[in-house]
Every structure is written in structure tokens, then in C-alpha cells.
Design an enzyme around this catalytic site. Structure first.
Site, PDB file in Angstrom:
ATOM      1  N   LYS A 173      15.487  -8.543   6.276  1.00 36.02           N
ATOM      2  CA  LYS A 173      15.593  -9.043   4.894  1.00 36.02           C
ATOM      3  C   LYS A 173      14.177  -9.086   4.306  1.00 36.02           C
ATOM      4  CE  LYS A 173      15.438 -11.922   2.106  1.00 36.02           C
ATOM      5  NZ  LYS A 173      14.661 -11.735   0.864  1.00 36.02           N
ATOM      6  N   GLY A 226       6.030 -15.727   5.914  1.00 40.37           N
ATOM      7  CA  GLY A 226       6.092 -16.178   4.525  1.00 40.37           C
ATOM      8  C   GLY A 226       5.421 -17.519   4.385  1.00 40.37           C
ATOM      9  N   GLY A 227       5.843 -18.267   3.390  1.00 40.01           N
ATOM     10  CA  GLY A 227       5.192 -19.541   3.087  1.00 40.01           C
ATOM     11  C   GLY A 227       5.731 -20.694   3.928  1.00 40.01           C
ATOM     12  N   GLY A 231       9.353 -21.599   5.650  1.00 37.48           N
ATOM     13  CA  GLY A 231       9.230 -21.662   7.115  1.00 37.48           C
ATOM     14  C   GLY A 231       9.844 -22.933   7.674  1.00 37.48           C
ATOM     15  N   GLU A 248       5.272 -16.890  11.023  1.00 43.47           N
ATOM     16  CA  GLU A 248       3.916 -16.494  10.609  1.00 43.47           C
ATOM     17  C   GLU A 248       3.746 -17.026   9.197  1.00 43.47           C
ATOM     18  OE1 GLU A 248       1.601 -14.871  12.254  1.00 43.47           O
ATOM     19  OE2 GLU A 248       2.754 -14.294  14.019  1.00 43.47           O
ATOM     20  N   CYS A 282      -2.660 -13.292   3.920  1.00 44.93           N
ATOM     21  CA  CYS A 282      -2.512 -14.587   4.596  1.00 44.93           C
ATOM     22  C   CYS A 282      -3.810 -15.033   5.246  1.00 44.93           C
ATOM     23  CB  CYS A 282      -1.398 -14.499   5.624  1.00 44.93           C
ATOM     24  SG  CYS A 282      -1.594 -13.107   6.735  1.00 44.93           S
ATOM     25  N   GLU A 383      -3.461 -23.412  -0.009  1.00 43.94           N
ATOM     26  CA  GLU A 383      -3.430 -21.946  -0.056  1.00 43.94           C
ATOM     27  C   GLU A 383      -3.135 -21.492  -1.485  1.00 43.94           C
ATOM     28  OE1 GLU A 383      -0.129 -19.757   1.717  1.00 43.94           O
ATOM     29  OE2 GLU A 383      -1.568 -18.354   2.588  1.00 43.94           O
TER      30      GLU A 383
END
Ligand code: NAD
Length: 489
Positions: A173, A226-227, A231, A248, A282, A383
Site C-alpha cells: 500500500k 511513515g510518520g 506508526g 521506520e 527522514c 520534525e
């Protein structure tokens, strides 16, 4: 053209809903793709489940699986220019980066092709001449692979290649805004001979499709890049059937510069660290931590060179960096620049959208540098995921290390110094998954990638990246069984 891939066939979504794929350079429509609904999601999971449970693919020899991955690497190279252009159109990244992404992705497929049959397990000492004990590796099962928009093909390949090498089936996805190279990859997998049902592709919103995959009792593993918000929600959803979780997540990576570093090179790489792909990386080195004796000169030179960065269309070979991915992301970055000004950081470069009329329709933001930052500022801690570099001074090595570790994240970082001993010393003390000494950004398929602290769980790449997709099974055989007479004798 139908853009979902379920059980070996291209399919349109059952609901007929499509989503527009937009070029962030000018907001032009690139194409429309199908959006999966709940029925499609269920069918894709079922296809991956049935195919895995039928046993043929997990039972294929590891050497054969490796050969298939090598064919994928060749086909990626055959289509290199087309894929690079597609990635550039869809993400806005400079075409030279798009090309190097395809090379990196091919290298990852080649690496896992080579690793697939290299480690079949081990024999374990039993202390008995009449017992044999060994460890074998088996695939985990059905894997949900959820990837982000900044490196769409690259991040997907870090999951797809080891998942297949280990003999799993998967449902991929990709991010809703950047589905195009995932479609190309799945086309290549089919052309390379991936059996029906092994690889499935769903497109659409993450909070529905990704969440359903993470919840499903038929999925054995979810690997997500992703974020942190998504997550955490995936971790919660995965608890239902205790599926394996690999995450990650984000980063806020320090780039520490000592006065004894080569000044020109350290400045040069400070720009690469912070502004590659407009900072939408990232591991971006978005937090420069600079020894006070060179601090003023460093800030002045970084600011001067930042103002020279050429923004433009990713397809223009002269472009150094492109737009941000979306209007929403641009608004987020602009918001952080306002916060930085309110917090009292000194703006020394950028800070606004470019005035060039040719860029007016794109989601551009000028590379931005804030000096005189302090550790408690939000622009230093949170971030931003955009072209914003903060600079802080330090006096001692201990201070540099403390600042470098002063973050909830732990993905990557760098140290610049002319003293190799200090380089190793500081690298050992920094709590991040990757440390570069006198460099920034190189990663290798052979070397593990992943985060300490809130940057994630697990590792991609390297042998550990394959282990994420394997179960270790202990098989113990007594070759001369005798009654034990433990009970009732
Ligand atoms: P995101 O979390 O919004 O989305 C990532 C993927 O998850 C997309 O496919 C999305 O559709 C899906 N998703 C969203 N919500 C979900 C949910 N509730 N359940 C399941 N799936 C969901 O992230 P993004 O904006 O696409 O990517 C940017 C983030 O990714 C940054 O934080 C960046 O640091 C991180 N990132 C990390 C690495 C790494 O290697 N650690 C690499 C690239 C990006």
C-alpha cells in the site's frame, strides 16, 4: 488502465472511485488511479493468505527466488529512465535523484537476490550423540507493506525485496499521493514471473486501507515507513492478533561540525544533508551543531550558499531541488518558519516562497536557515520534513554529544572532524541508527538502516532486514528414542 493488482490480475476498484495524481511542480493532473474499497482490501488479503497457505511459493527454493529478484533488478534497469521520470513527475524530485533512486532500488533487489540462499539455518550442539538439533528459517506469512511519499519506489523496495527473498506473500500500500512507481514495480514483478497471488497492490487512503491491513487477523506482519502518528496507530491495530510490527518513522538528525573539520567540505555537505529533496528525507541533517570558534563563519557561508540553490522543475537537469509534495505540506513548513521567528531564531536565508513566476503554481519553498537556535525550540525538536536547517553552537565535545542526543528521535546523524579518534568516539556516543563520519546520506543495501528511540522498531537492509521477514524454527530430533520412565514406572 486498472491500477489495483489483486490475485495476479489488474483490477479497477469495486466502488469505481478514482483519485487524481498531481504533479507538485505545477499542480497539473498526471493521471487518475483506482482507489480500493473494503471489498478490494479483503480480496487482496485473501489472495495473499491463500497463496501463502497453499505453500507453493514459500516452498520454492531460495535460489529460485533469488533468480527472480535478479530478473527484477534487470527489468528496473531496462526501464530506468521511464521510472526516474515518473518518480520525478510525481514527487517533484530532481531527475538525477530519480535516476539514482532506480539504481539504488536495483541494488537492493540484487543484494537480497544474493542473500536469499546464503543462510539456511544452523546446527545446534545438543550434548548428545543421538540427538540432532537445527535452526531453520521460514517466511512469516502474509506481509502488509505500507510506504511513504518521499521515496516511493525506494522505500517500497526495501520491503518487497526481502519479503520475497524470504518466501512471504504481500499486500503493498503506497502513499496515496505517489502511487505511480509502485504500479510500475508490480508490473515488473509480474513480468519477472512472480506467481499469481504472491504480490498484491492496493491504492488509496492510509487511514482506511493501511489501518485495515494493520488490523487484519489474516496478516502476519506489518512493515510501515511513515510518520509517528500513523506508526503508533498501526502498533495499536497490530495488537489484535499480535502481528509482527516493523516501523521506520521520523527523525531529527544532528549534523555535528568540529572546528578541525575541513571547512569547505563540511559546509558543502551541510547543504546536502539539509536540502536534498527539499528536506523531505527522514534522515535529513536538519540540525547543524557547530563548534563556536567557527560558528559565525559557518553560518555566513551556509547562508550564502543556501541562497544560490536552484529551484525548478525536477525534469530540468539544472534543477538542484524541487517543490514540496503538496499544498498541505507546504502550509506545514510555512507554519514552522513562523514558529521559528516567534521563538526568536535568527533567519539568515530563505524563509519564504520564491518570487519566480515560473514556480508560482508549484508547492515551492526557499531553502531556509535559522541561526542562534536553542535546544528547547520547537523548530529544533520537531520534525519539519522540509527545507529548514537550524544551527546551534557548542563549546565542548561533551556538549556536542549531549545536543546530538537531545531528541526523541534516533534515526541518523553525522560528525565532521579532522581527528579520526574523535570521529569514532563521538559516533560511539550518539544514540542514532546510522552515524556518518565526514560524510552525509550514503547508505548501503548491505548495512542495516533503522531508528533508535521514537524513530522506529526493527531494521531494514542488511541481513537483519531479511530476518524481519523470517521466523526461526528449532527442529530437534531424537534419533534413538528410549522410554524415559519419568512418570509411573
Ligand atoms: P504517513 O505516516 O502520513 O504515511 C505513510 C504511509 O502510511 C502512507 O502509505 C499512508 O497512506 C499510510 N497511512 C497513513 N495513516 C495510516 C494509518 N492510520 N494506518 C495505516 N497506514 C496509514 O507518512 P508520510 O507523510 O507519507 O511520510 C513522511 C514520514 O515518513 C516522515 O515522518 C518521515 O520521517 C517518515 N519516513 C521515515 C523513513 C525511515 O526510513 N525511517 C523513510 C521515509 C520516510
Amino acid at each position: 488502465m486498472a491500477s489495483l493488482f489483486i490475485d495476479g490480475k489488474w483490477a479497477s476498484g469495486t466502488s469505481g472511485v478514482t483519485s487524481q495524481v498531481i504533479n507538485p511542480f505545477d499542480q497539473g493532473l498526471i493521471t487518475e488511479v483506482d482507489v480500493a474499497d473494503d471489498v478490494d482490501v479483503a480480496q487482496a488479503i485473501l489472495a495473499a493468505r491463500r497463496t501463502f497457505d497453499a505453500g507453493e511459493w514459500p516452498g520454492t527454493s531460495a535460489t529460485e527466488r533469488g533468480a527472480l529478484l535478479n530478473r527484477v533488478a534487470e527489468l528496473l534497469q531496462r526501464d530506468r529512465e521511464e521510472i526516474a521520470r515518473t518518480e520525478t513527475l510525481n514527487t517533484g524530485k530532481a531527475i538525477r535523484e530519480g535516476r539514482s533512486d532506480v539504481d539504488d532500488v536495483s541494488a537492493v533487489f540484487r543484494y537480497y537476490a544474493g542473500l536469499a540462499d546464503k543462510d539456511a539455518g544452523r546446527v545446534v550442539a545438543t550434548g548428545s550423540a543421538t540427538a540432532i538439533s537445527r535452526i531453520v528459517y521460514e517466511p512469516v506469512g502474509v506481509c502488509a507493506l505500507i510506504s511513504p511519499w518521499n521515496y516511493p519506489l525506494l522505500q517500497a523496495s526495501w520491503k518487497v525485496a526481502p519479503a520475497l527473498a524470504a518466501g512471504n506473500t504481500f499486500v503493498l500500500k503506497p502513499a496515496q499521493v505517489t502511487p505511480l512507481t509502485a504500479i510500475h514495480l508490480v508490473r515488473i514483478l509480474a513480468e519477472a514471473g512472480l506467481p499469481q497471488g504472491v504480490g498484491n497492490l492496493l491504492l488509496g487512503p492510509g487511514d482506511r486501507i493501511g489501518a485495515t491491513l494493520a488490523e487484519s487477523g489474516e496478516v502476519d506482519l506489518v512493515s510501515f515507513t511513515g510518520g509517528g502518528v500513523a506508526g503508533r496507530s498501526i502498533m495499536r491495530a497490530a495488537a489484535g492478533n499480535v502481528k509482527k510490527v516493523a516501523l521506520e518513522l521520523g527523525g531529527k538528525s544532528p549534523n555535528i561540525v568540529f572546528a578541525d573539520a575541513d571547512f569547505e567540505t563540511a559546509v558543502d555537505y551541510a547543504l546536502t544533508a539539509a536540502f536534498l529533496h527539499s528536506g523531505q528525507v527522514c534522515s535529513a541533517g536538519c540540525r547543524a551543531i557547530v563548534e563556536d570558534s567557527i560558528y559565525d563563519a559557518f553560518v555566513a557561508e551556509v547562508a550564502r550558499r543556501t541562497e544560490l540553490i536552484r529551484l525548478g522543475s525536477g525534469l530540468d537537469e539544472r534543477t538542484e531541488t524541487g517543490p514540496l509534495i503538496s499544498a498541505a505540506h507546504l502550509a506545514k513548513v510555512e507554519g514552522y518558519v513562523r514558529i521559528g521567528q516567534q521563538e526568536g531564531a535568527r533567519l539568515v536565508a530563505g524563509g519564504s516562497r520564491p518570487s519566480d513566476p515560473e514556480l508560482a503554481n508549484g508547492f515551492f519553498f526557499r531553502p531556509t536557515v535559522f541561526a542562534d537556535c536553542r535546544r528547547e525550540m520547537r523548530i529544533v525538536q520537531e520534525e519539519i520534513f522540509g527545507p529548514v536547517l537550524t544551527v546551534e553552537p557548542f563549546t565542548t565535545e561533551d556538549q556536542a554529544v549531549a545536543l546530538g542526543n537531545d531528541t526523541i528521535y534516533g534515526l541518523a546523524g553525522a560528525v565532521w572532524t579532522g581527528d579520526p579518534g574523535r570521529g569514532q568516539r563521538v559516533a560511539a556516543r550518539l544514540r542514532h541508527g546510522t552515524i556518518w563520519i565526514n560524510d552525509y546520506h550514503p547508505y548501503l543495501p548491505q548495512a542495516e538502516w533503522g531508528g533508535f528511540k521514537q524513530s522506529g522498531i526493527g531494521r531494514e537492509l542488511g541481513p537483519t532486514g531479511l530476518d524481519e521477514y523470517r521466523e526461526a524454527k528449532h527442529i530437534y530430533q531424537n534419533i534413538a528414542p528410549q522410554p524415559s520412565r519419568w512418570f509411573g514406572s
